[in-house]
Design a protein around this motif. Structure first.
Motif, mmCIF file in Angstrom:
data_model
loop_
_atom_site.group_PDB
_atom_site.id
_atom_site.type_symbol
_atom_site.label_atom_id
_atom_site.label_comp_id
_atom_site.label_asym_id
_atom_site.label_seq_id
_atom_site.Cartn_x
_atom_site.Cartn_y
_atom_site.Cartn_z
ATOM 1 N N LEU A 164 0.825 -1.203 0.000
ATOM 2 C CA LEU A 164 0.000 0.000 0.000
ATOM 3 C C LEU A 164 0.863 1.258 0.000
ATOM 4 C CD1 LEU A 164 -2.869 1.179 0.188
ATOM 5 C CD2 LEU A 164 -2.677 1.023 2.683
ATOM 6 N N SER A 165 1.900 1.263 0.823
ATOM 7 C CA SER A 165 2.796 2.427 0.868
ATOM 8 C C SER A 165 3.540 2.597 -0.452
ATOM 9 C CB SER A 165 3.790 2.282 2.022
ATOM 10 O OG SER A 165 3.128 2.343 3.263
ATOM 11 N N TYR A 200 1.453 4.341 -3.007
ATOM 12 C CA TYR A 200 1.332 5.782 -2.812
ATOM 13 C C TYR A 200 2.697 6.455 -2.604
ATOM 14 C CZ TYR A 200 -3.711 5.219 -2.458
ATOM 15 O OH TYR A 200 -5.027 4.939 -2.730
ATOM 16 N N MET A 203 -5.929 5.274 0.947
ATOM 17 C CA MET A 203 -4.761 4.799 1.675
ATOM 18 C C MET A 203 -5.058 4.629 3.157
ATOM 19 S SD MET A 203 -0.849 6.317 1.945
ATOM 20 C CE MET A 203 -1.141 7.409 3.344
#
Length: 243
Positions: free
Chosen positions: A108-109, A112, A154
């Motif tokens: 996920l990080s 983004y 996010m």
């Protein structure tokens, strides 16, 4: 991965250390390197998951305006450190559900990474985060809002991952307490049998036998959470001890 010092604003601006204390309010020892060395992995996993969930919630409840600018940046600093703690404890865990959730957090990080970079947060190849003070201080708040508001994709996904880790850490914590309690019961029973020839000694050990398992379990649980928190939330109340 260490984060940079808190930004100093005017008035009632709160530091990143304040937010870290708030995120880890139920397990204060987990905030520091020395304290973390004294805790088991299940204790750390639970504390870190709960702290990250609070961090996500705190950022999401922010008012993204200039009067709150320094607080938002300091929350972001505390979020970075908390996130890294989660990855650290998850890396040492043997539980597949925890390691899977941590892997999803990293992905996920990475998804983004560009947006995080624009506000001064670097996503490293190992998934950890690092803040860059100059960029973090100068980035417009609209970019923080896009990433950290409660409606952002996010933050919604990060909240779900942190909750999974928190819940599984809680389950592991209870199992650890139960194992220790069972070991203490077995030891107490052995001591009682060995001293059965003495009425006084036997009576004394019998008293200890009734207290030891619950005490052992409470020590495990209270190391991860304040007893006051336990009393008000009921967490840990499902330990099943047969005395």
């Amino acid at each position: 991965m260490a984060v940079n010092p808190a930004f100093n604003g005017a008035g009632t601006t709160l530091s990143s250390n304040y937010y870290m204390r708030n995120f880890y309010r139920a397990a204060r020892s987990a905030r520091t390197t020395a304290g973390r060395r004294e805790m088991s992995n299940s204790q750390l996993t639970y504390a870190d998951g709960a702290a990250l969930r609070r961090a996500v919630r705190s950022l999401g409840s922010s008012e993204f305006n200039e009067t709150q600018a320094e607080d938002i940046r300091n929350k972001a600093l505390a979020y970075v450190e908390t996130y890294n703690h989660v990855l650290s404890s998850a890396a040492d865990s043997s539980d597949d559900r925890i390691t899977r959730s941590a892997k999803q957090m990293k992905a996920l990080s990475q998804k983004y990474a560009s947006e995080l970079d624009r506000i001064g947060i670097t996503v490293h190849e190992d998934g950890t985060l690092e803040s860059r003070e100059a960029r973090l201080e100068s980035a417009p708040l609209s970019r923080f809002e896009k990433l950290f508001s409660r409606d952002s994709e996010m933050m919604q996904q990060m909240s779900a991952h942190s909750r999974k880790i928190e819940r599984q850490g809680d389950a592991l914590l209870m199992e650890e307490a139960q194992r220790l309690a069972a070991k203490q019961r077995s030891r107490a029973a052995t001591d009682t049998a060995a001293s059965s020839g003495s009425t006084d000694t036997n009576a004394g050990i019998s008293g200890n036998t009734a207290e030891t398992p619950a005490t052992a379990a409470a020590q495990i649980v209270s190391a991860a959470m304040d007893l006051d928190t336990l009393a008000h939330t009921g967490i840990g109340g499902h330990i099943n001890l047969t005395l």
